[in-house]
Design an enzyme around this catalytic site. Structure first.
Site, PDB file in Angstrom:
ATOM      1  N   SER A  31       0.713  -1.868  -0.052  1.00 35.27           N
ATOM      2  CA  SER A  31      -0.052  -0.149   0.001  1.00 35.27           C
ATOM      3  C   SER A  31       1.387   1.171  -0.043  1.00 35.27           C
ATOM      4  O   SER A  31       0.207   2.697  -0.417  1.00 35.27           O
ATOM      5  CB  SER A  31      -1.298  -0.136   1.137  1.00 35.27           C
ATOM      6  OG  SER A  31      -0.171   0.063   2.441  1.00 35.27           O
ATOM      7  N   GLU A  83      11.079  -9.060  -4.713  1.00 34.75           N
ATOM      8  CA  GLU A  83      11.266  -7.787  -4.005  1.00 34.75           C
ATOM      9  C   GLU A  83      12.984  -8.271  -3.937  1.00 34.75           C
ATOM     10  O   GLU A  83      13.661  -7.080  -4.000  1.00 34.75           O
ATOM     11  CB  GLU A  83      11.073  -7.977  -2.949  1.00 34.75           C
ATOM     12  CG  GLU A  83       9.181  -7.954  -2.921  1.00 34.75           C
ATOM     13  CD  GLU A  83       7.970  -7.350  -2.242  1.00 34.75           C
ATOM     14  OE1 GLU A  83       7.081  -5.985  -1.909  1.00 34.75           O
ATOM     15  OE2 GLU A  83       8.940  -7.356  -0.257  1.00 34.75           O
TER      16      GLU A  83
HETATM   17  C1  5RP Z   1       4.916  -7.110   0.287  1.00 32.99           C
HETATM   18  C2  5RP Z   1       5.710  -6.448   1.316  1.00 32.99           C
HETATM   19  C3  5RP Z   1       5.705  -5.091   1.431  1.00 32.99           C
HETATM   20  O1  5RP Z   1       6.411  -4.329   1.245  1.00 32.99           O
HETATM   21  C4  5RP Z   1       5.084  -5.106   2.695  1.00 32.99           C
HETATM   22  O2  5RP Z   1       3.938  -5.785   2.830  1.00 32.99           O
HETATM   23  C5  5RP Z   1       4.560  -3.084   3.057  1.00 32.99           C
HETATM   24  O3  5RP Z   1       3.408  -3.335   2.894  1.00 32.99           O
HETATM   25  P1  5RP Z   1       2.512  -1.787   2.578  1.00 32.99           P
HETATM   26  O4  5RP Z   1       3.392  -1.128   2.540  1.00 32.99           O
HETATM   27  O5  5RP Z   1       1.424  -1.935   2.847  1.00 32.99           O
HETATM   28  O6  5RP Z   1       3.469  -2.004   4.343  1.00 32.99           O
HETATM   29  O7  5RP Z   1       6.458  -6.874   1.236  1.00 32.99           O
HETATM   30  O8  5RP Z   1       5.204  -8.766  -0.560  1.00 32.99           O
END
Ligand code: 5RP
Length: 219
Positions: free
Chosen positions: A31, A102
């Site tokens: 997000s 990632e």
């Molecule tokens: C996805 C991730 C995201 O970077 C992590 O979950 C952070 O998400 P958000 O910005 O919605 O808190 O690792 O795999």
């Protein structure tokens, strides 16, 4: 900057300072990254080529008019969020199940810019369950091994990663030595990747809170 969304937007806006038209850019998912994509689309006029860490991010970028590269090339900057980040710039990621790609993009990048709201800042990693991507055939075996390491694995039922694999969310692990745990988990047969980012930490951390922005720049 009272709401979490306002803080995510503020952190994302600050990250724009680390890129320019020439930057070979990689983008993570989540997000906070959604906020970054919106701001990037406005500022870049939706032109340019980027590398996305998830199918979802790629769809968003393409809808905004960007071209997405299929394979990870050398990158100048990688921008992504985190589920937790500590004072040593180590992170837990994978809440969205995209941590494998990632990590690949983060490792391809000269600089990793992590954007978070201050709820993600922790003194010690480990409250957020650790996401471990496993081959479906290895789910039970990997779960037993993760239990032996002190964790309590739960299958993220119904969720399939972009790589066609499954996720085990592991709570209770002692992450005092996050680097060793990152390596140890990745030696379990059938584990594709885990969400500890200790070997590849953030170079720049942008934390947004109700008191304003904090930028830690270790480039
Ligand atoms: C996805 C991730 C995201 O970077 C992590 O979950 C952070 O998400 P958000 O910005 O919605 O808190 O690792 O795999």
């Amino acid at each position: 900057m009272d709401t979490q969304l306002e803080q995510k937007v503020a952190a994302a806006r600050e990250a724009l300072r680390f890129i320019n038209k020439e930057t070979r850019l990689g983008i993570g998912s989540g997000s906070t990254v959604d906020c970054f994509i919106n701001l990037l689309a406005e500022s870049a006029g939706s032109r340019g080529t980027v590398t996305a860490a998830s199918e979802r991010t790629a769809r968003q970028l393409e809808t905004a008019g960007f071209k997405c590269l299929e394979t990870a090339q050398e990158l100048d900057v990688y921008v992504d969020g985190a589920d937790e980040i500590d004072d040593n710039r180590q992170m837990l990621k994978g809440g969205g199940g995209a941590h494998t790609r990632e990590k690949v993009l983060a490792c391809c990048a000269r600089h990793f810019v992590c954007i978070v709201d201050d709820k993600k800042s922790v003194r010690r990693l480990g409250r957020f369950p650790l996401a471990v991507e496993v081959l479906p055939v290895a789910r039970s075996y990997a779960a037993r091994k993760l239990t032996a390491l002190g964790g309590n694995p739960r299958w993220r039922e119904g969720f399939v990663t972009d790589n066609g694999n499954w996720i085990l969310d592991v709570s209770g692990l002692d992450l005092t030595d996050a680097t060793t745990m990152e390596k140890n988990i990745n030696t379990i047969a059938g584990v594709v990747e885990n969400g500890i980012f200790s070997l590849r930490r953030a170079d720049v951390v942008i934390v947004a809170g109700s008191g304003g922005l904090q930028v830690i720049d270790k480039r």
